[in-house]
Write a protein that holds these residues in place. Structure first.
Motif, mmCIF file in Angstrom:
data_model
loop_
_atom_site.group_PDB
_atom_site.id
_atom_site.type_symbol
_atom_site.label_atom_id
_atom_site.label_comp_id
_atom_site.label_asym_id
_atom_site.label_seq_id
_atom_site.Cartn_x
_atom_site.Cartn_y
_atom_site.Cartn_z
ATOM 1 N N MET A 43 0.839 -1.192 0.000
ATOM 2 C CA MET A 43 0.000 0.000 0.000
ATOM 3 C C MET A 43 0.879 1.249 0.000
ATOM 4 S SD MET A 43 -2.984 -1.239 -0.069
ATOM 5 C CE MET A 43 -3.632 -2.907 0.117
ATOM 6 N N ALA A 44 0.369 2.278 -0.683
ATOM 7 C CA ALA A 44 1.107 3.528 -0.701
ATOM 8 C C ALA A 44 1.209 4.084 0.706
ATOM 9 C CB ALA A 44 0.397 4.536 -1.610
ATOM 10 N N SER A 45 2.305 4.802 0.964
ATOM 11 C CA SER A 45 2.519 5.374 2.283
ATOM 12 C C SER A 45 1.356 6.289 2.653
ATOM 13 C CB SER A 45 3.835 6.171 2.286
ATOM 14 O OG SER A 45 4.017 6.795 3.528
ATOM 15 N N GLY A 46 0.807 6.117 3.856
ATOM 16 C CA GLY A 46 -0.291 6.965 4.320
ATOM 17 C C GLY A 46 -1.663 6.485 3.890
ATOM 18 N N THR A 47 -1.739 5.389 3.155
ATOM 19 C CA THR A 47 -3.044 4.875 2.733
ATOM 20 C C THR A 47 -3.836 4.399 3.945
ATOM 21 O OG1 THR A 47 -2.204 4.152 0.592
ATOM 22 C CG2 THR A 47 -4.229 3.126 1.360
ATOM 23 N N PRO A 48 -5.052 4.940 4.166
ATOM 24 C CA PRO A 48 -5.859 4.473 5.298
ATOM 25 C C PRO A 48 -6.406 3.074 5.014
ATOM 26 C CG PRO A 48 -7.085 6.091 4.017
ATOM 27 C CD PRO A 48 -5.716 6.012 3.406
ATOM 28 N N ILE A 49 -6.050 2.123 5.871
ATOM 29 C CA ILE A 49 -6.521 0.749 5.726
ATOM 30 C C ILE A 49 -7.434 0.434 6.906
ATOM 31 C CG2 ILE A 49 -5.847 -1.673 5.559
ATOM 32 C CD1 ILE A 49 -3.158 -0.736 4.464
ATOM 33 N N LEU A 50 -8.644 0.026 6.623
ATOM 34 C CA LEU A 50 -9.602 -0.225 7.697
ATOM 35 C C LEU A 50 -9.219 -1.467 8.487
ATOM 36 C CD1 LEU A 50 -13.025 0.561 5.983
ATOM 37 C CD2 LEU A 50 -11.483 2.085 7.219
ATOM 38 N N PRO A 51 -9.388 -1.423 9.805
ATOM 39 C CA PRO A 51 -9.089 -2.604 10.622
ATOM 40 C C PRO A 51 -10.004 -3.761 10.250
ATOM 41 C CG PRO A 51 -10.189 -0.906 11.922
ATOM 42 C CD PRO A 51 -9.861 -0.287 10.610
ATOM 43 N N LEU A 98 -24.774 -0.035 11.605
ATOM 44 C CA LEU A 98 -24.078 0.124 10.327
ATOM 45 C C LEU A 98 -23.954 1.610 9.972
ATOM 46 C CD1 LEU A 98 -22.886 -1.316 7.763
ATOM 47 C CD2 LEU A 98 -25.155 -1.007 6.748
ATOM 48 N N LEU A 99 -25.036 2.362 10.174
ATOM 49 C CA LEU A 99 -24.982 3.806 9.910
ATOM 50 C C LEU A 99 -23.989 4.495 10.840
ATOM 51 C CD1 LEU A 99 -28.736 4.711 9.270
ATOM 52 C CD2 LEU A 99 -26.945 4.245 7.595
ATOM 53 N N ASP A 100 -23.905 4.039 12.080
ATOM 54 C CA ASP A 100 -22.891 4.575 12.999
ATOM 55 C C ASP A 100 -21.490 4.377 12.427
ATOM 56 O OD1 ASP A 100 -24.845 5.267 14.823
ATOM 57 O OD2 ASP A 100 -24.554 3.493 16.089
ATOM 58 N N THR A 101 -21.230 3.184 11.914
ATOM 59 C CA THR A 101 -19.911 2.888 11.334
ATOM 60 C C THR A 101 -19.637 3.775 10.137
ATOM 61 O OG1 THR A 101 -19.957 0.596 12.093
ATOM 62 C CG2 THR A 101 -18.523 1.091 10.220
ATOM 63 N N PHE A 102 -20.616 3.930 9.253
ATOM 64 C CA PHE A 102 -20.417 4.776 8.075
ATOM 65 C C PHE A 102 -20.211 6.241 8.475
ATOM 66 C CE2 PHE A 102 -22.741 1.548 5.226
ATOM 67 C CZ PHE A 102 -21.531 1.027 4.782
ATOM 68 N N ASP A 103 -20.909 6.691 9.524
ATOM 69 C CA ASP A 103 -20.698 8.066 10.002
ATOM 70 C C ASP A 103 -19.250 8.266 10.442
ATOM 71 O OD1 ASP A 103 -23.306 8.813 9.537
ATOM 72 O OD2 ASP A 103 -23.950 8.657 11.626
ATOM 73 N N ARG A 104 -18.738 7.297 11.173
ATOM 74 C CA ARG A 104 -17.369 7.401 11.660
ATOM 75 C C ARG A 104 -16.363 7.365 10.504
ATOM 76 N NH1 ARG A 104 -14.025 3.338 12.719
ATOM 77 N NH2 ARG A 104 -15.701 1.778 12.818
ATOM 78 N N LEU A 105 -16.559 6.433 9.580
ATOM 79 C CA LEU A 105 -15.635 6.322 8.452
ATOM 80 C C LEU A 105 -15.684 7.561 7.564
ATOM 81 C CD1 LEU A 105 -16.205 2.597 7.407
ATOM 82 C CD2 LEU A 105 -14.282 3.560 8.678
ATOM 83 N N MET A 117 -15.811 0.468 -3.984
ATOM 84 C CA MET A 117 -17.211 0.297 -3.597
ATOM 85 C C MET A 117 -17.841 1.657 -3.354
ATOM 86 S SD MET A 117 -18.940 -1.536 -0.217
ATOM 87 C CE MET A 117 -18.850 -3.248 -0.777
ATOM 88 N N MET A 118 -18.861 1.981 -4.127
ATOM 89 C CA MET A 118 -19.660 3.176 -3.878
ATOM 90 C C MET A 118 -20.762 2.790 -2.890
ATOM 91 S SD MET A 118 -20.141 4.833 -7.689
ATOM 92 C CE MET A 118 -21.109 3.469 -8.319
ATOM 93 N N SER A 119 -20.665 3.247 -1.661
ATOM 94 C CA SER A 119 -21.685 2.931 -0.667
ATOM 95 C C SER A 119 -22.813 3.954 -0.766
ATOM 96 C CB SER A 119 -21.109 2.934 0.747
ATOM 97 O OG SER A 119 -22.164 2.758 1.681
ATOM 98 N N TYR A 120 -23.910 3.550 -1.406
ATOM 99 C CA TYR A 120 -25.059 4.445 -1.505
ATOM 100 C C TYR A 120 -25.693 4.662 -0.140
ATOM 101 C CZ TYR A 120 -24.747 3.506 -6.539
ATOM 102 O OH TYR A 120 -24.323 3.397 -7.834
ATOM 103 N N VAL A 121 -25.619 3.657 0.727
ATOM 104 C CA VAL A 121 -26.156 3.804 2.081
ATOM 105 C C VAL A 121 -25.441 4.946 2.795
ATOM 106 C CG1 VAL A 121 -26.436 2.703 4.332
ATOM 107 C CG2 VAL A 121 -26.807 1.372 2.242
ATOM 108 N N ALA A 122 -24.109 4.922 2.759
ATOM 109 C CA ALA A 122 -23.332 5.973 3.421
ATOM 110 C C ALA A 122 -23.573 7.330 2.766
ATOM 111 C CB ALA A 122 -21.845 5.616 3.380
ATOM 112 N N ALA A 123 -23.584 7.367 1.430
ATOM 113 C CA ALA A 123 -23.770 8.635 0.712
ATOM 114 C C ALA A 123 -25.128 9.246 1.002
ATOM 115 C CB ALA A 123 -23.610 8.407 -0.790
ATOM 116 N N ASN A 124 -26.159 8.417 1.085
ATOM 117 C CA ASN A 124 -27.513 8.925 1.327
ATOM 118 C C ASN A 124 -27.758 9.296 2.780
ATOM 119 O OD1 ASN A 124 -28.484 8.916 -1.270
ATOM 120 N ND2 ASN A 124 -29.405 6.887 -1.141
ATOM 121 N N HIS A 125 -26.759 9.046 3.632
ATOM 122 C CA HIS A 125 -26.849 9.468 5.033
ATOM 123 C C HIS A 125 -25.701 10.402 5.398
ATOM 124 C CE1 HIS A 125 -29.581 6.016 5.019
ATOM 125 N NE2 HIS A 125 -30.146 6.568 6.079
#
Length: 432
Positions: A2-10, A29-36, A343-351
């Motif tokens: 991975m490129a230096s500084g690339t955010p990798i999710l746990p 799930l919405l809580d997680t998307f809010d945080r991300l 991945m385009m998360s429409y759930v996250a985008a719509n919230h």
């Protein structure tokens, strides 16, 4: 590497994003998307088990998903799958069909093929043409409400109304006899709800991943065989339905290849009702939870279009699509390399609160409401006008004939990463 500084999710967060059970636990799930979205709006997900799936970028911010949706040169539907898939599923599909996807349809094509195929039926799904079948849809809606009133006062709205109603509409459009509709619903649920034991009805909680793949593949084959017969009928005796348009279509002077024709029928047959079913149930859930809003729209039908649109955003039936970068680019301050999967998360985008104030609130007066539940750009949902029309007509009938509605139990969402929504909605109704 991975490129230096690339955010990798746990790993635990990565699992939540791809685990179908997470989508049944909507609030967390919405809580997680809010945080991300706040911390890493474009972040890398890598497998914690070697070879389980290919690494991909998760995109959660509205403006980034909108940009990807409209930039079809940079973000391609091919060559990688357009829906998140485990490597085992991709390998299975390649062996069965020679393609990374079990079904080749409008949603997987890029230009120049996509616009040519889309134009075949685009006029049929425009409001002017749909007005011709509005009376038929109204008859179907009132028959469904008849059954609801007969079953009351307590009932499951999903089983009785929101699942069969759009199914019947789209099957009429495709020329499928009413007696075959239960089979069409079962096959759709095996394709889209195959991750949910209640919907697939196959005891799949005890299945291995390979057996689940066989189930989905079998559903696709059944669809293909069924619609091949419909196509033959429509070539011999064409009518004015969309089934005849597909059966007799030509592109560049040639009939559609069998696989592409089957894919066209399947996408209309499945996406044409499962998504509308989810939005319809979402609208009823919101109204059942808010008697004041039900009373307002009952008194003022001009509020109905806002309720329909907000239900589509609030529910977001198509929860994601995948894209592949055609070239090196940048998104959300991250360097995206040619060939990267996203991945385009429409759930996250719509919230996304940057676009929608208090996004978890169902707000029928929300304006503007430029949600992404239908996608955007060249791949915007072909059936969006039909979905809105179906929902409006059904709720006009419901509001005319139902005095009050309230929850009679806990609504439950389906277990699915791709197309999702309520699978049960217990209601208590009072006839008007």
């Amino acid at each position: 590497m991975m490129a230096s500084g690339t955010p990798i999710l746990p790993p635990d967060t990565a699992r939540e994003v791809i685990d179908p059970h997470s989508y049944a636990e909507w609030g967390s799930l919405l809580d997680t998307f809010d945080r991300l979205r706040a911390e890493s709006p474009v972040a890398k997900i890598v497998p914690d088990e070697e070879g389980l799936f290919e690494p991909f970028w998760l995109v959660t911010r509205y403006e980034d998903v909108m940009r990807m949706s409209k930039d079809n040169r940079t973000f391609l539907n091919n060559p990688r799958p357009v829906v998140f898939s485990l490597n085992s599923a991709i390998e299975f599909s390649r062996a069965a069909t020679g393609s990374d996807m079990l079904v080749d349809s409008l949603v997987v094509f890029d230009a120049p093929v996509h616009p040519k195929y889309r134009r075949l039926t685009q006029d049929w799904f425009m409001p002017r043409n749909l007005a011709k079948i509005e009376g038929e849809i109204r008859i179907i809606a009132n028959r469904v409400v008849d059954k609801l009133l007969e079953a009351g006062p307590e009932l499951d709205f999903c089983k009785l109304v929101s699942a069969p109603y759009p199914l019947h509409v789209v099957m009429q459009i495709l020329g499928v006899p009413e007696e075959d509709e239960p089979r069409m619903l079962m096959l759709t649920q095996q394709m889209f709800g195959g991750q949910d034991a209640d919907l697939s009805g196959t005891g799949m909680e005890n299945m291995t991943p390979e057996q689940v793949l066989q189930l989905v593949s079998g559903a696709v084959k059944s669809f293909e065989d069924y619609f091949a017969e419909i196509a033959n009928q429509r070539r011999e005796n064409p009518t004015d339905d969309v089934a005849s348009v597909i059966a007799n279509a030509t592109v560049d002077g040639e009939p559609l290849p069998d696989r592409d024709m089957a894919g066209y029928y399947i996408i209309v047959a499945t996406a044409g009702h499962d998504t509308t079913s989810a939005s319809t149930a979402g609208a009823m859930q919101a109204l059942a939870q808010d008697p004041e809003q039900w009373a307002k729209v009952k008194a003022d039908r001009s509020l109905l279009p806002g309720i329909v649109e907000e239900a589509i955003r609030w529910t977001t039936p198509v929860q994601h699509f995948m894209r592949t970068a055609a070239e090196d680019t940048e998104l959300g301050n991250q360097a995206i390399k040619k060939g990267d999967w996203l991945m385009m998360s429409y759930v996250a985008a719509n919230h996304d609160p940057a676009q929608f104030e208090n996004p978890r609130k169902f707000d029928a007066a929300r304006s503007p409401n430029r949600h992404l539940a239908f996608g955007a750009g060249a791949h915007q949902c072909l059936g969006l006008h039909l979905a809105r029309l179906e929902m409006r007509i059904l709720f006009e009938a419901l509001l005319d004939r139902v005095e009050t509605v309230e929850l009679a139990g806990e609504p439950k969402r389906s277990t699915s990463t791709f197309v999702g929504g309520l699978k049960t909605l217990p209601l208590r109704i009072t006839p008007a």
